[in-house]
Design an enzyme around this catalytic site. Structure first.
Site, short mmCIF file in Angstrom:
data_model
loop_
_atom_site.label_atom_id
_atom_site.label_comp_id
_atom_site.label_asym_id
_atom_site.label_seq_id
_atom_site.Cartn_x
_atom_site.Cartn_y
_atom_site.Cartn_z
N LEU A 268 57.07 56.79 18.80
CA LEU A 268 56.60 58.35 18.18
C LEU A 268 55.54 58.28 17.53
CD1 LEU A 268 60.16 60.17 18.05
CD2 LEU A 268 58.11 60.45 20.40
N PRO A 269 54.53 58.98 16.96
CA PRO A 269 52.91 58.66 16.23
C PRO A 269 53.38 59.20 15.70
CG PRO A 269 52.82 59.83 18.01
CD PRO A 269 53.74 59.63 18.12
N LYS B 74 47.26 56.83 8.38
CA LYS B 74 48.76 56.78 8.62
C LYS B 74 49.69 56.21 7.82
CE LYS B 74 52.29 56.10 11.25
NZ LYS B 74 53.07 56.38 12.54
N ASN C 39 56.75 64.19 13.90
CA ASN C 39 56.82 64.14 15.70
C ASN C 39 58.76 63.10 15.76
OD1 ASN C 39 53.88 62.66 16.11
ND2 ASN C 39 55.00 64.76 17.47
N THR D 211 56.27 54.02 13.69
CA THR D 211 56.39 53.82 12.74
C THR D 211 56.51 54.83 11.21
OG1 THR D 211 55.13 51.39 13.47
CG2 THR D 211 54.63 52.10 10.54
N LYS E 161 57.51 46.74 8.58
CA LYS E 161 55.90 47.20 9.05
C LYS E 161 55.12 47.62 7.94
CE LYS E 161 53.46 48.12 12.53
NZ LYS E 161 54.42 49.40 13.44
#
Length: 329
Positions: free
Chosen positions: A96-97, A277, A101, A127, A202
């Site tokens: 998911l973004p 983001k 979300n 992420t 990440k």
């Protein structure tokens, strides 16, 4: 009698081998139980398709109906919401973004945790903020489920070729049990530690990626302004000490490489808004950890400025175009 004994012994060996093969086959079939997949965007669709290719029945959903068709045509079953997926599958992957979300998909009115079964393995490859991963893990544990964060690196190309790198945080025993799923979608799977550690890895990777891409874009832009042919400059960089992934595998200059977003008007790939983001997460976590990240902070400012200038949906390598336009003004 000896002949009879030898015949019995050979029959026993063949029978034992048949039983052994049958047991292996049964275990293999058991491992191919349905896998839920939620989030069928640029990354999620090829990941789910690779599960199908490895023989896993896939039960999927996405908020955008137009995302369904490609995977449905490949054989996936499509349901209406995450709760319905949780009712049908005891292994679920989400891609998911953003953090909001993920929170909605797991804990919302039609979320996974509304119908999750005890013992279900939940793997989130989004992420997001490591703190949100820990929150989701705690919520899942209350329902008897197990949550792992497993963000990926490699982009759409690696997702399509099942060559992603997974950075996994969670209970180590569950990580071992999930290896078969990970290796169906990726080439490198790394256990990072407790829940949230995959996200930490990440975030660090993407901060370096952003810094490297900006450096590559600046370098290529300067060389071109000084009269160098971009392909020649890229060749020199990639056989010299300045070589990096952004110059060698994902060059941001149109016409230098085929099969990368810069060759397609910066369409596809990893969006600028997503990079902004992730750099925001790096900024927040660095502040919490009292760790200076001067280049990471500057990269965050640059990608935020790109979003404000209409680059949000372009690949993050479009920073080359952004810097060229800034230089013309």
């Amino acid at each position: 009698m000896a002949t009879l004994f030898r015949g019995y012994r050979n029959f026993y060996k063949r029978s034992s081998k048949h039983v052994e093969l049958t047991l292996v086959s049964c275990r293999s079939m058991a491992s191919k139980t349905p896998v839920g997949f939620i989030g069928l965007g640029n990354m999620g669709t090829p990941m789910a398709r690779n599960l199908l290719r490895h023989g896993y029945p896939v039960i999927a959903t996405d908020v955008f109906p137009e995302s369904f068709k490609e995977l449905q045509d490949s054989g996936a079953q499509i349901l209406d919401c995450p709760a319905e997926v949780a009712d049908k599958a005891d292994r679920i992957i989400t891609m998911l973004p953003s953090s909001p979300n993920v929170i909605e998909v797991y804990t919302g009115p039609n979320g996974i945790l509304k119908k999750v079964k005890k013992g279900t393995l939940l793997i989130d490859s989004s992420t997001i903020d490591p703190a949100v991963s820990r929150e989701m893990a705690a919520a899942a544990e209350k329902m008897g489920a197990v949550f792992m964060d497993a963000p990926v690196s490699g982009g759409v190309g690696a997702a399509s070729l099942a060559k992603l790198t997974f950075m996994v945080g969670g209970v180590e025993e569950e990580f071992n049990a999930a290896q078969e799923l990970f290796t169906s979608m990726g080439a490198n799977v790394v256990y990072c530690g407790q829940v949230g550690s995959g996200q930490a890895a990440k975030i660090c990777n993407n901060m370096l990626l952003a810094i490297g891409m900006i450096g590559t874009a600046e370098t290529m832009n300067l060389g071109i302004r000084l009269g160098l042919d971009p392909k020649l400059l890229a060749k020199i960089l990639n056989t010299s000490s300045g070589r990096c992934w952004s110059s060698d595998k994902y060059n941001p200059v149109p016409g230098v490489m085929e099969g990368v977003p810069s060759a397609n008007n910066y369409q596809g790939g990893f969006g600028t808004k997503l990079m902004a983001k992730d750099l925001g997460f790096a900024q927040d976590t660095a502040t919490s950890a009292q760790t200076p990240i001067p280049l990471g902070s500057l990269a965050h400012q640059i990608y935020r400025a790109m979003c404000a200038h209409g680059y949000s949906n372009k690949d993050f390598s479009s920073v080359f175009q952004f810097l060229r336009e800034e230089g013309v003004q």
